[in-house]
Write a protein that holds these residues in place. Structure first.
Motif, short mmCIF file in Angstrom:
data_model
loop_
_atom_site.label_atom_id
_atom_site.label_comp_id
_atom_site.label_asym_id
_atom_site.label_seq_id
_atom_site.Cartn_x
_atom_site.Cartn_y
_atom_site.Cartn_z
N THR A 1 0.84 -1.20 0.00
CA THR A 1 0.00 0.00 0.00
C THR A 1 0.87 1.24 0.00
N MET A 2 0.57 2.16 -0.90
CA MET A 2 1.29 3.43 -1.01
C MET A 2 0.31 4.57 -0.81
N ILE A 3 0.72 5.58 -0.06
CA ILE A 3 -0.13 6.72 0.27
C ILE A 3 0.64 8.00 -0.04
N GLY A 4 -0.04 8.99 -0.61
CA GLY A 4 0.63 10.25 -0.88
C GLY A 4 -0.30 11.26 -1.52
N LYS A 5 0.27 12.37 -1.91
CA LYS A 5 -0.50 13.45 -2.52
C LYS A 5 -0.83 13.09 -3.96
N GLY A 6 -2.13 13.15 -4.27
CA GLY A 6 -2.58 12.72 -5.58
C GLY A 6 -2.72 13.82 -6.60
N ALA A 7 -2.50 15.07 -6.19
CA ALA A 7 -2.65 16.18 -7.12
C ALA A 7 -1.79 17.34 -6.63
N GLY A 8 -1.78 18.40 -7.45
CA GLY A 8 -0.97 19.57 -7.12
C GLY A 8 0.11 19.75 -8.17
N SER A 9 0.45 20.98 -8.47
CA SER A 9 1.38 21.25 -9.56
C SER A 9 2.78 20.71 -9.28
N VAL A 10 3.29 20.93 -8.08
CA VAL A 10 4.64 20.46 -7.75
C VAL A 10 4.64 18.94 -7.58
#
Length: 328
Positions: A298-307
Motif C-alpha cells: 500500500t502506497m499513500i501520498g498526494k494525488g494532485a498539485g502542480s509540484v
C-alpha cells in the motif's frame, strides 16, 4: 537532454519552475500554451517565459502552436501536460503519436490518450525504439507505475484497489468529521480549491475510473476503456450513511478496484473499517497492489498539485535520461 513542453497550466508551470530550480541536466527547447509557442534549439530562458505568461497570458509567438513544437522543435522528450479529454484523448493523442513517430520519447500527465489508446501508443514507442511514460496520470506524486514496472518486477499482480480521487476523498472526510451534508462539503472543497466549478468527473467517479483503466491496462495488458467500468459516485451519499458506518467503527471511501480473475472493474463507495490502510484523510490518495510474492503493498501520498505532479514527471524524465544514456 532536450525537452519540449506542451501545456502551461498549473502542471506545466510547476514543472518549469522545478526544472529552473533544480540542476537536472534538462534543456527546454520548446514550449507551447493554448495561444502561442516558442522554440530555441539552444535552450529557452524559463524565468522569462514564466514572466511572459504571468504578465501577458501567453508564452511566446502567437504565429506558432503546439503542432509546430511537436513536428519541428529540436527535442529528445516531449512532455505533454495539456488538459485531459476523456472522450477522445485529443488533441493530446495526436501530439503524442506524432512525437513517437518522430522517434521521440514522451512523458505525459494526460489521462485521456493513455486511457483510450495505451496499446497503440506502447506499440508505437516500441516500434521506434523510444519510451512513453505516464507516472503522473495516476495518483500524482505516488510512484505507482515505477513500483509496478521496476519494484515489483517478477511478481504476478492479482488485484489493485485504491482511493484515486482526492476531491471525493476530501468531501467524504469532511462529511464524516463534521457531519456536513454532501452539498456543504462540496462547497467547502470548492472554496479550498480542491473541487472544480463543475465537479462531475470527480464526484461521479469518472476520474477514478479513468485512472483504474490506466492501471488495469498497464498491469495486465488489457484493452479496457472507460465504458467498461461499473461506476457509482459519491453525489448521492448522505450524512446518515456515514453515521451508520461510524456506528460500526467504519467509514465510507470511494474505492476503485480491478480484479481481472473475478471480472471486477468497479468504482463505488465502500464501507471500510477505520483501521483499513485505504482510509486516508483529506485529499490524499492511496493504492494497494496485491501480488503473489510481495503480498499487499500500500502506497499513500498526494494525488494532485502542480509540484506533486511535476515530481512524477521529473521522475519519468530522469528514468529516460538514465536508461537511454548515450543516445541524447
Amino acid at each position: 537532454m532536450k525537452v519540449a513542453i506542451l501545456g502551461m497550466g498549473a502542471v506545466g508551470r510547476g514543472l518549469l519552475e522545478m526544472a529552473d530550480q533544480k540542476d537536472l541536466g534538462l534543456v527546454v527547447t520548446g514550449i507551447a500554451d493554448s495561444k502561442s509557442a516558442l522554440m530555441d534549439k539552444d535552450g529557452i530562458h524559463i524565468d522569462e517565459v514564466l514572466e511572459a505568461k504571468r504578465v501577458h497570458g501567453f508564452c511566446g509567438d502567437k504565429s506558432l502552436s503546439a503542432v509546430d513544437i511537436v513536428n519541428h522543435a529540436d527535442y529528445d522528450v516531449l512532455v505533454e501536460v495539456t488538459p485531459t479529454n476523456a472522450t477522445t484523448g485529443e488533441p493530446a493523442l495526436t501530439f503524442i503519436r506524432s512525437a513517437l513517430e518522430r522517434g521521440k520519447h514522451v512523458v505525459t500527465s494526460n489521462k485521456g490518450p493513455i486511457a483510450r489508446k495505451y496499446s497503440l501508443l506502447q506499440s508505437l514507442a516500441e516500434k521506434h525504439g523510444v519510451s512513453i511514460r505516464f507516472e503522473a496520470t495516476v495518483c500524482g506524486a505516488i510512484p505507482v507505475m515505477h513500483t509496478l514496472k521496476q519494484g515489483l518486477a517478477g511478481n504476478r499482480v492479482l488485484a489493485v484497489f485504491g482511493v484515486l480521487n482526492g476531491t471525493s476523498n476530501y468531501i467524504l472526510t469532511r462529511m464524516e468529521a463534521e457531519g456536513l451534508t454532501y452539498e456543504q462539503a462540496l462547497m467547502e472543497a470548492r472554496e479550498m480549491g480542491y473541487a472544480e466549478a463543475d465537479p462531475t468527473y470527480d464526484v461521479k467517479g469518472i476520474d477514478a475510473a479513468i485512472k483504474l483503466v490506466i492501471l488495469s491496462n498497464t498491469i495486465w495488458g488489457l484493452d479496457t476503456v472507460l465504458e467498461d467500468v461499473e461506476i457509482t459516485g459519491i453525489d448521492c451519499l448522505t450524512t446518515d450513511a456515514l453515521r451508520l458506518a461510524d456506528d460500526q467503527n467504519c467509514t465510507i471511501r470511494l474505492i476503485a478496484q480491478s480484479i481481472p480473475s473475478r471480472g471486477v472493474l468497479r468504482v463505488s463507495p465502500r464501507i471500510l473499517p477505520k483501521t483499513h490502510p485505504l482510509v486516508v484523510e483529506g485529499t490524499l490518495n492511496a493504492v494497494t497492489i496485491e501480488t503473489d510474492m510481495a503480498g499487499e503493498i500500500t502506497m499513500i501520498g498526494k494525488g494532485a498539485g502542480s509540484v506533486e505532479t511535476a515530481s512524477a514527471i521529473i521522475g519519468d524524465l530522469m528514468f529516460i535520461r538514465d536508461h537511454y544514456a548515450g543516445r541524447h
